[in-house]
Design a protein around this motif. Structure first.
Motif, short mmCIF file in Angstrom:
data_model
loop_
_atom_site.label_atom_id
_atom_site.label_comp_id
_atom_site.label_asym_id
_atom_site.label_seq_id
_atom_site.Cartn_x
_atom_site.Cartn_y
_atom_site.Cartn_z
N UNK A 25 0.97 -1.14 -0.02
CA UNK A 25 0.18 -0.10 0.16
C UNK A 25 0.82 1.33 0.00
N UNK A 26 1.87 1.34 0.58
CA UNK A 26 2.72 2.70 0.68
C UNK A 26 3.14 3.01 -0.64
N UNK A 33 -3.87 0.03 -7.11
CA UNK A 33 -5.31 -0.04 -6.89
C UNK A 33 -5.60 -1.06 -8.06
N UNK A 34 -5.23 -0.97 -8.84
CA UNK A 34 -5.91 -1.82 -10.13
C UNK A 34 -5.37 -3.29 -9.90
N UNK A 35 -4.09 -3.13 -9.39
CA UNK A 35 -3.45 -4.64 -9.13
C UNK A 35 -4.02 -5.08 -7.92
N UNK A 64 0.93 -7.17 6.47
CA UNK A 64 2.08 -6.90 6.31
C UNK A 64 2.23 -5.89 5.24
N UNK A 65 1.22 -5.72 3.95
CA UNK A 65 1.20 -4.94 2.95
C UNK A 65 0.76 -3.62 3.31
N UNK A 66 -0.08 -3.42 4.45
CA UNK A 66 -0.46 -2.05 4.94
C UNK A 66 -1.71 -1.49 4.34
N UNK A 67 -2.61 -2.43 3.64
CA UNK A 67 -3.58 -1.69 2.95
C UNK A 67 -4.57 -1.37 4.09
N UNK A 68 -5.19 0.18 4.05
CA UNK A 68 -6.17 0.19 4.99
C UNK A 68 -7.54 -0.42 4.88
N UNK A 69 -8.24 -1.00 6.14
CA UNK A 69 -9.18 -1.73 6.11
C UNK A 69 -10.37 -1.17 5.17
#
Length: 119
Positions: A25-26, A33-35, A64-69
């Motif tokens: 996410x960083x 976002x598309x990936x 670990x990849x940090x995407x916001x919920x």
């Protein structure tokens, strides 16, 4: 990133395990976002190939990849909703999609989205 790979379920109660790697996410941009959305599309493609009646999907990317919920759950639910509803006959074999949530916050977020979209 975004490509789903299937392995046998071995001694698990599942016939197959689908593995997918989310982008981090960083590095937030439209391409990532598309990936991220493609991860869910790829899971559905694998489910179609293996004719899975039920699939369980963890809240991918939120660790670990940090995407916001909020963002990741909206992408997940929207992607699955639009793909499945775009061609319902294509996914007529699919009886159930389960989001496997690691905690109550994830559960309530996904439940709210699913209820709001009347899935």
């Amino acid at each position: 990133e975004g490509e789903c790979i299937a392995t046998p379920g071995f001694n698990l109660p599942a016939k197959y395990i689908f593995h997918v790697l989310t982008p981090k996410y960083y590095i937030k941009n439209d391409i990532n976002i598309e990936k991220f959305s493609q991860c869910y599309a790829s899971i559905l493609q694998a489910a179609e190939y293996y004719r899975c009646e039920t699939i369980a999907i963890p809240c991918i990317g939120t660790g670990h990849h940090g995407w916001p919920l909020d963002l990741s759950s909206n992408i997940a639910v929207d992607t699955l909703y639009w793909i499945i509803n775009a061609d319902e006959s294509r996914f007529s074999f699919l009886k159930q999609v389960i989001f496997s949530c690691p905690d109550w916050q994830h559960y309530l977020t996904y439940k709210g989205l699913i209820n709001t979209r009347k899935l």
